[in-house]
Scaffold this motif. Structure first.
Motif, PDB file in Angstrom:
ATOM      1  N   TYR A   1       1.472  76.522 -24.848  1.00  0.00           N
ATOM      2  CA  TYR A   1       0.997  77.632 -25.674  1.00  0.00           C
ATOM      3  C   TYR A   1       0.322  77.079 -26.933  1.00  0.00           C
ATOM      4  N   ILE A   2      -0.878  77.542 -27.195  1.00  0.00           N
ATOM      5  CA  ILE A   2      -1.595  77.104 -28.408  1.00  0.00           C
ATOM      6  C   ILE A   2      -1.936  78.310 -29.275  1.00  0.00           C
ATOM      7  N   ASP A   3      -1.309  78.335 -30.451  1.00  0.00           N
ATOM      8  CA  ASP A   3      -1.462  79.447 -31.392  1.00  0.00           C
ATOM      9  C   ASP A   3      -2.559  79.071 -32.394  1.00  0.00           C
ATOM     10  N   THR A   4      -3.802  79.495 -32.115  1.00  0.00           N
ATOM     11  CA  THR A   4      -4.912  79.077 -32.989  1.00  0.00           C
ATOM     12  C   THR A   4      -4.832  79.768 -34.353  1.00  0.00           C
ATOM     13  N   GLY A   5      -4.271  80.977 -34.391  1.00  0.00           N
ATOM     14  CA  GLY A   5      -4.133  81.692 -35.666  1.00  0.00           C
ATOM     15  C   GLY A   5      -3.274  80.899 -36.642  1.00  0.00           C
ATOM     16  N   ALA A   6      -2.254  80.215 -36.097  1.00  0.00           N
ATOM     17  CA  ALA A   6      -1.363  79.413 -36.950  1.00  0.00           C
ATOM     18  C   ALA A   6      -2.152  78.323 -37.662  1.00  0.00           C
TER      19      ALA A   6
END
Ligand code: CDP
Length: 225
Positions: free
Chosen positions: A31-36
């Motif tokens: 999972y890659i949370d780009t917003g973070a």
């Protein structure tokens, strides 16, 4: 086994990250949370006392910022765990300015694409299907009404001990949606080949189920082609 890329885009607080985390676990994707990542950059600017609406001052900080996503959904900024701080209201209130700066986007998108090179991923954000991973196998655009999204984020903040009011959250969500969808570079919009998923009347379990159905159907299609 073929490497899979799933893109989940959509407006603020639509529940993308909650769903993406669970789908990642079930399907064995990263999972890659780009917003973070945009949030971590924003935190750096705020900690430096730089005005997030000052494009030149923020862009100048790019060489000083090192952002890493680590196992356990942890976000590190220059070696320090900032996973909690990046969710605070002051970061939410400024992140859309930072995310509208092309130079900062290019730097973070480079990292995001690198992360997707080595394993199957589910990546969530605003421009994943349209810009970051235009060849993603599956693209989902997850929406819900503003009111529903505000209640979801309010409940989430309260459960994490982040003080807020429902009115503030709704205002923040509306403001970010406006800035995110009106910026010049890689704005928030559904990719032409995305599947629209309205989650207004669905709970998390139901959304996870739907997303998995969409992924499995797409992958079966690709196999038959
Ligand atoms: O979780 P929530 O929907 O509140 O937002 P997020 O995914 O943490 O993203 C925070 C902000 O980063 C968004 O409001 C956008 O301004 C920006 N963002 C972006 O521009 N592009 C992305 N791929 C991801 C986030």
């Amino acid at each position: 086994m073929k490497k899979i890329a799933v893109a989940i885009d959509g407006p603020a607080a639509a529940g993308k990250s909650t769903v993406a985390k669970q789908v990642a676990e079930i399907k064995g994707y990263t999972y890659i949370d780009t917003g973070a990542m945009y949030r971590a950059f924003t935190l750096y600017c705020l900690n430096k006392g730089v005005d997030c609406q000052d494009h030149d001052a923020c862009v100048k900080l790019i060489p000083e910022v090192n952002i890493e996503l680590k196992p356990g959904h942890l976000v590190f900024l220059n070696g320090e765990d900032v996973s909690r701080e990046i969710r605070l209201p002051n970061v939410s209130g400024n992140v859309s300015y930072i995310a509208s700066y092309k130079e900062i986007r290019l730097a973070l998108v480079e990292l995001q694409r690198k992360m997707a090179e080595t394993s199957s991923v589910i990546m969530d954000g605003r421009d994943i299907g349209t810009y970051v991973l235009p060849n993603a196998d599956v693209k989902i655009f997850q929406i819900a009404s503003v009111e529903t999204r505000a209640i979801r984020r309010y409940d989430e903040n309260i459960s994490k001990g982040i003080p807020c009011t429902l009115e503030e959250i709704e205002e923040d969500v509306r403001k970010r949606d406006y800035i995110d969808s009106h910026r010049d570079f890689a704005p928030l919009k559904p990719a032409a080949d995305s599947v629209l998923l309205d989650t207004s009347y669905l709970n998390v379990e139901q959304v996870v189920e739907k997303v998995i159905e969409i992924i499995d159907a797409k992958l079966a299609e690709e196999k038959d082609a």
